[in-house]
Scaffold this active site. Structure first.
Site: not given
Length: 442
Positions: A55, A192
């Site tokens: 670019c 968990c």
């Protein structure tokens, strides 16, 4: 590819573009593997540039970005993401053009778009204004967004609870197994710890994947402590367990990382695997060529022999080879096109293939106006070798004739049939007496 050409290095079409930043700069290189750790989990304010090495505006910005990073060192973090290489990371934050600059402040999961100037002074001023706002918010007791808890249903982390599909014993078969979409499913337990750590990553990934794949890859979650039929069916022994489901196939264990970047990257691979091959288009007009090539980093163009030379069967055999290769390289998102010999003479001339050597093939990078020619055979093996060499940055390239796209003529599409010679004008010789001609002239 001929051995001689392998040693000729020119301006590569794909992967040899030099990175804009190095380890000697104060700009921190960010990737999917370190973005969550460096930026999202950081208490620092971050300025992040999403760029592409090819670019032009990015190249112009680089010196000022480096200068700003040095000036802000120890105060504000300045990073850069090669979003051309790490498309999942750019897509996650809605990057549509380059360079895009984001400010990751109080709520890291909802960065702000930087709207200031592109000089180093403007960048520093914008960063310091963002820092003052962040400090003021903290002084007033605002702490920014925390992670959303999928199991308890709170907050926001750049993802949304609605983007993760809650799956149960009752809806799993219909939602997942009968679907044409690809599913990534997390089996979790509410107690968990690892599942809780995954929650904000899974939520953010779900939102990004939904947007980038138009819902063709979906993220779901199963509370395995409640829906034990599913947990037993798929042999869930630990939490969290992530499985990939594709219609008609056995489920696959997800083996990747647990950051949103890792999850999105795998999801995009699944999307590419499940996507159809790019359409193979005949070059019928300038608009078709322009749109196909502008939307792709590379445009693969074949010039096929005239229909009178090959017939429909011969032409279809060439098109079949191209279709196979387009499918093989579909993850590259390249454009695939073809033209009949003689139909686009200016295009042929700009590629140096006019008038001979059909079938021919070129890979064109319209951003750089560079091209490379197929030197090997026009076969699945020959074209694969040609494209593979380009993909790893090898092979010779040249500038497209004049540095501009050639004139493209509007032509009629091939009707799929064998060619026909133009009809010759018939003459009536019934009244001609051949005896009137000298025998020596016949």
């Amino acid at each position: 590819m001929k051995p001689l050409l392998l040693g000729v290095l020119s301006c590569s079409l794909v992967l040899t573009v030099q990175a804009l930043y190095s380890s000697s700069d104060d700009v921190i290189e960010l990737t999917p593997s370190n973005f969550n750790r460096e930026v999202i989990q950081s208490d620092s304010l971050w300025l992040v540039e999403f760029y592409a090495p090819w670019c032009g505006h990015c190249k112009n910005l680089a010196p000022d970005w480096k200068k700003a990073a040095t000036a802000l060192k120890g105060v504000i973090k300045v990073g850069a993401v090669d979003a051309d290489q790490h498309k999942s990371l750019g897509g996650q934050y809605g990057v549509r053009g380059f360079p895009t600059i984001k400010i990751f402040g109080a709520n890291k999961n909802k960065p702000e778009e930087y709207q200031g100037g592109r000089s180093s002074q403007a960048i520093v001023d914008g960063a310091m204004n963002a820092l003052r706002s962040l400090v003021k918010e903290r002084l007033n007791g605002k702490s920014g967004g925390s992670g959303y808890n999928k199991q308890s249903g709170g907050g926001s982390s750049g993802g949304s609870q609605k983007d993760i599909v809650e799956l149960t014993d009752d809806n799993f078969d219909k939602m997942v197994l009968d679907s044409d979409d690809v599913w990534m499913v997390e089996f979790f337990a509410p107690w968990c710890g690892h599942c809780k750590n995954l929650e904000p990553e899974w939520a953010a990934a779900a939102t990004a994947v939904k947007e980038q794949t138009n819902g063709r890859v979906r993220l779901g979650a199963v509370d395995a402590t409640v829906h034990q039929v599913l947990s037993s069916r798929y042999g869930i022994r630990g939490f969290p367990t992530i499985k990939i489901f594709r219609k008609g196939e056995m489920p696959e264990d997800y083996q990747g990382g647990r950051t949103r970047g890792d999850i999105i990257e795998r999801a995009m691979d699944l999307f590419s695997d499940n996507a159809p091959a790019p359409e193979l288009q005949e070059i019928l007009s300038e608009d078709i060529l322009k749109k196909t090539c502008e939307d792709s980093q590379l445009c693969i163009i074949a010039v096929l022999p005239h229909i009178l030379d090959t017939g429909a069967a011969g032409r279809n055999s060439y098109l079949e080879v191209m279709t196979k290769l387009a499918d093989k390289y579909k993850k590259k998102m390249w454009g695939w096109m073809w033209a009949e010999a003689g139909a686009q003479m200016e295009l042929e001339a700009s590629l140096g293939i006019g008038g001979f050597g059909y079938p021919a093939m070129a890979a064109i990078n319209t951003r750089k106006m560079k091209f490379a020619l197929l030197r090997g055979s026009f076969s699945e093996t020959g074209i694969h070798e040609f494209l593979r060499e380009l993909s790893v940055g090898r092979g010779s390239t040249a500038t497209l004739g004049g540095g501009n796209m050639p004139k493209i003529h509007t032509v009629e599409p091939w009707d799929g049939k064998d060619g026909q010679l133009p009809e010759e004008e018939e003459y009536d010789l019934s009244d001609v007496d051949l005896d009137d001609f000298d025998k020596d002239e016949l």
